[in-house]
Design an enzyme around this catalytic site. Structure first.
Site, short mmCIF file in Angstrom:
data_model
loop_
_atom_site.label_atom_id
_atom_site.label_comp_id
_atom_site.label_asym_id
_atom_site.label_seq_id
_atom_site.Cartn_x
_atom_site.Cartn_y
_atom_site.Cartn_z
N ASP A 14 0.81 -1.23 0.00
CA ASP A 14 0.00 0.00 0.00
C ASP A 14 0.84 1.27 0.00
O ASP A 14 0.43 2.31 0.54
CB ASP A 14 -0.97 0.03 1.20
N GLN A 220 1.96 -6.07 -3.18
CA GLN A 220 2.42 -6.15 -1.77
C GLN A 220 3.73 -5.35 -1.63
O GLN A 220 3.89 -4.35 -2.30
CB GLN A 220 2.59 -7.60 -1.32
P1 GDP Z 1 -0.75 0.38 -3.51
O1 GDP Z 1 -1.35 -0.90 -3.03
O2 GDP Z 1 0.71 0.45 -3.25
O3 GDP Z 1 -1.09 0.71 -4.92
O4 GDP Z 1 -1.41 1.54 -2.59
P2 GDP Z 1 -2.98 1.67 -2.23
O5 GDP Z 1 -3.69 2.13 -3.44
O6 GDP Z 1 -3.46 0.47 -1.54
O7 GDP Z 1 -2.91 2.81 -1.11
C1 GDP Z 1 -2.38 4.06 -1.36
C2 GDP Z 1 -3.43 5.12 -1.02
O8 GDP Z 1 -2.81 6.39 -0.95
C3 GDP Z 1 -4.51 5.27 -2.09
O9 GDP Z 1 -5.70 5.65 -1.48
C4 GDP Z 1 -3.97 6.38 -2.98
O10 GDP Z 1 -5.00 7.09 -3.66
C5 GDP Z 1 -3.32 7.27 -1.96
N1 GDP Z 1 -2.14 8.02 -2.42
C6 GDP Z 1 -1.15 7.61 -3.28
N2 GDP Z 1 -0.17 8.56 -3.34
C7 GDP Z 1 -0.54 9.55 -2.52
C8 GDP Z 1 0.07 10.79 -2.10
O11 GDP Z 1 1.17 11.14 -2.54
N3 GDP Z 1 -0.60 11.54 -1.20
C9 GDP Z 1 -1.80 11.17 -0.68
N4 GDP Z 1 -2.39 11.98 0.22
N5 GDP Z 1 -2.42 10.02 -1.03
C10 GDP Z 1 -1.78 9.21 -1.92
P1 IMO Z 2 -0.91 -4.14 -2.28
O1 IMO Z 2 -0.44 -4.71 -3.61
C1 IMO Z 2 -1.00 -4.54 2.05
C2 IMO Z 2 -1.13 -8.57 3.70
C3 IMO Z 2 -2.38 -8.98 4.46
C4 IMO Z 2 -1.78 -9.94 5.46
C5 IMO Z 2 -0.68 -10.65 4.66
C6 IMO Z 2 -1.10 -11.99 4.05
O2 IMO Z 2 -2.19 -3.42 -2.36
O3 IMO Z 2 0.19 -3.39 -1.63
P2 IMO Z 2 -2.67 -12.64 1.99
O4 IMO Z 2 -4.11 -12.34 1.72
O5 IMO Z 2 -1.73 -12.13 0.94
O6 IMO Z 2 -2.41 -14.08 2.30
O7 IMO Z 2 -2.34 -11.84 3.36
O8 IMO Z 2 -0.34 -9.76 3.60
N1 IMO Z 2 -1.35 -8.08 2.31
C7 IMO Z 2 -1.27 -6.80 1.97
N2 IMO Z 2 -1.07 -5.69 2.73
N3 IMO Z 2 -1.11 -4.43 0.71
C8 IMO Z 2 -1.28 -5.52 -0.07
O9 IMO Z 2 -1.24 -5.48 -1.41
C9 IMO Z 2 -1.40 -6.78 0.56
N4 IMO Z 2 -1.61 -8.03 0.12
C10 IMO Z 2 -1.55 -8.82 1.20
O10 IMO Z 2 -2.99 -7.88 5.06
O11 IMO Z 2 -1.14 -9.23 6.49
MG MG Z 3 -2.92 -1.57 -1.82
#
Ligand code: GDP
Ligand code: IMO
Ligand code: MG
Length: 433
Positions: A14, A220
């Protein structure tokens, strides 16, 4: 000449990979997901709408991009179907632009049942998307692959064998009746397969043969890598750069001319259980969660939050041989009067600067912080580093100094245009505007 860019998470997922892949896809022809499955949740703001992709490569939102799902992924056909429908809803024509490996393993409904049952005893805090059980079946040589869907009789045999095992486990070990059946599963899977059959091909060969430019989109993050993360509180694939070769079916040599970008938040989050040395449990953690909107993109769970951990980032830089870091969500720290940076751990009176393997050692590690004054100025939407407050520059400088790699880009908001390049490093094919 081919151009290859690897974008991966440097923390516990994330980090904002989706936003970055979307942004950089403009300059690339193909975007390739190579591990994990629909446990990922990659967020993009597309035409003012928040779009979260779990399975399809994020670059698919660009009409010129070919999206590839390799055999290192585990594919849930129901999620695939939902995502293709989402593209339709968004008015995105994906015809001829999505390819799925014929060697990719499937996540079946019974894998999700097992994920839930195992969680009852294990407490990893998984996404319940069936990822762990699907990889267990794959490595236990009981998995079902995309290519098996071509032969209905063979598929039925494989399903019957799997069901017999899962039913015993569910009923005899966990005392729960298995509600899914072979015939329902067979019909459902084949119905969806009909709609994506033309997408299935030998993508490993396709990537090998093309001279088009490509982004490898990690899911991840390094600390969730099954080998190099906080085992057993990890996912079931190699979510660091270690997953590239086995995930694509190509030799490590293929990636020797790639540019490796690590994405990290300006602070740290993780979802689910497991060690997190810089976690803030009180009101400061709540404040980060509120300001950063830190709720899981896949499960909606509140994310645990804490200060940036440069021991973690140094580990990620080494494991992945990261060339440059992208720091996201800098704007979330704008209102903090003080910001802490973990530069090492203290373990039994000794200072250590590497990430230990043992959970019991980790439990006793205390973060060594340096405390900085916050910049207390708005960085949201900044496009030019000249506009960056000096204290924010100092913060970035410390990250560079401790990790030993340059921070090449800052993300200053969730939208595509909210970013600033920091260094004139030549990432192949990327223009610095
Ligand atoms: P990913 O799994 O690595 O693609 O990340 P996620 O999408 O799960 O979580 C990142 C969150 O942060 C999302 O809600 C994005 O819209 C938000 N986001 C990404 N870059 C920025 C940033 O530079 N600033 C802020 N405030 N939010 C961001
Ligand atoms: P993105 O690509 C954050 C975490 C789960 C749990 C562990 C194992 O959006 O960054 P799983 O379902 O994979 O067996 O869960 O890994 N997890 C993530 N945490 N971002 C993800 O993907 C994740 N994918 C799995 O929360 O701790
Ligand atoms: Mg994510």
């Amino acid at each position: 000449m081919e151009r290859k860019l690897v974008i991966l998470g440097a923390q516990w997922g994330d980090e904002g990979k989706g936003k970055i892949v979307d942004l950089l896809s403009e300059n690339y022809d193909m975007v390739i997901r190579y591990q994990g499955g629909s446990n990922a949740g990659h967020t993009v703001i597309y035409r003012d709408r928040k779009v979260i992709l779990h399975l399809l490569p994020t670059g698919i939102l660009h009409p010129h991009v070919t999206g590839v799902i390799t055999q290192g992924m585990v594919v849930d056909l129901e999620v695939l179907d939902q995502e293709l429908n989402l593209l339709k809803d968004l008015g995105i024509d994906y015809e001829g632009r999505v390819f799925i490996s014929d060697r990719a393993h499937l996540v079946m409904p019974y894998h999700k049942v097992l994920d839930r049952l195992f969680e009852r005893r294990g407490g990893i805090g998984t996404t319940l998307r069936g990822i762990g059980p699907a990889y267990m079946f794959k490595f236990g040589r009981k998995g079902i692959r995309m290519s098996d869907l071509e032969d209905k009789n063979r598929l039925r045999d494989l399903l019957e064998e799997n069901f017999a095992f899962v039913r015993d486990l569910s009923e005899k070990v966990f005392g729960e009746r298995l509600e899914v059946s072979v015939e329902d599963t067979l019909e459902k899977v084949l119905r969806i397969y009909e709609r994506c059959r033309d997408m299935v091909t030998d993508v490993s060969r396709m990537i090998w043969e093309t001279d088009r430019s490509m982004i490898f989109e990690g899911a991840q993050g390094t600390m969730l890598d099954v080998d190099m993360g906080t085992y057993p509180f990890v996912t079931s694939s190699n979510s660091s750069a270690l997953g590239l070769a086995n995930g694509t079916g190509l030799s490590p040599k293929f990636f020797s001319d790639a540019y490796f970008l690590g994405v990290a938040k300006a602070y740290t989050t993780r979802v689910g259980g497991g060690p997190f040395p810089t976690e803030l449990k009180g009101s400061e953690g709540d404040r980060l969660r509120d300001l950063g909107g830190e709720y899981g993109s896949t499960t909606g769970r509140p994310r645990r939050c804490g200060w940036i951990d440069l021991v973690v980032l140094r580990h990620a830089v080494r494991v992945n041989q990261i060339d440059g870091l992208i720091i996201t969500k800098l704007d979330v720290l704008d209102s903090f009067e003080e910001i802490k940076v973990c530069v090492a751990y203290e373990y039994e009176g000794e200072r250590i600067d590497y990430f230990p393997a043992s959970l019991s050692v980790l439990e006793r590690c205390k973060p060594v912080y340096i405390t900085l004054k916050g910049w207390l100025k708005n960085t949201k939407g900044i496009r030019d580093v000249a506009d960056l407050p000096p204290r924010a520059r100092e913060y970035i400088g410390i990250i560079e100094e401790v990790t030993g790699v340059p921070v090449v880009m800052l993300s200053t908001g969730p939208r595509r245009e909210e970013y600033a390049w920091l260094k004139g490093i030549q990432i192949p094919g990327v223009s610095y505007s």
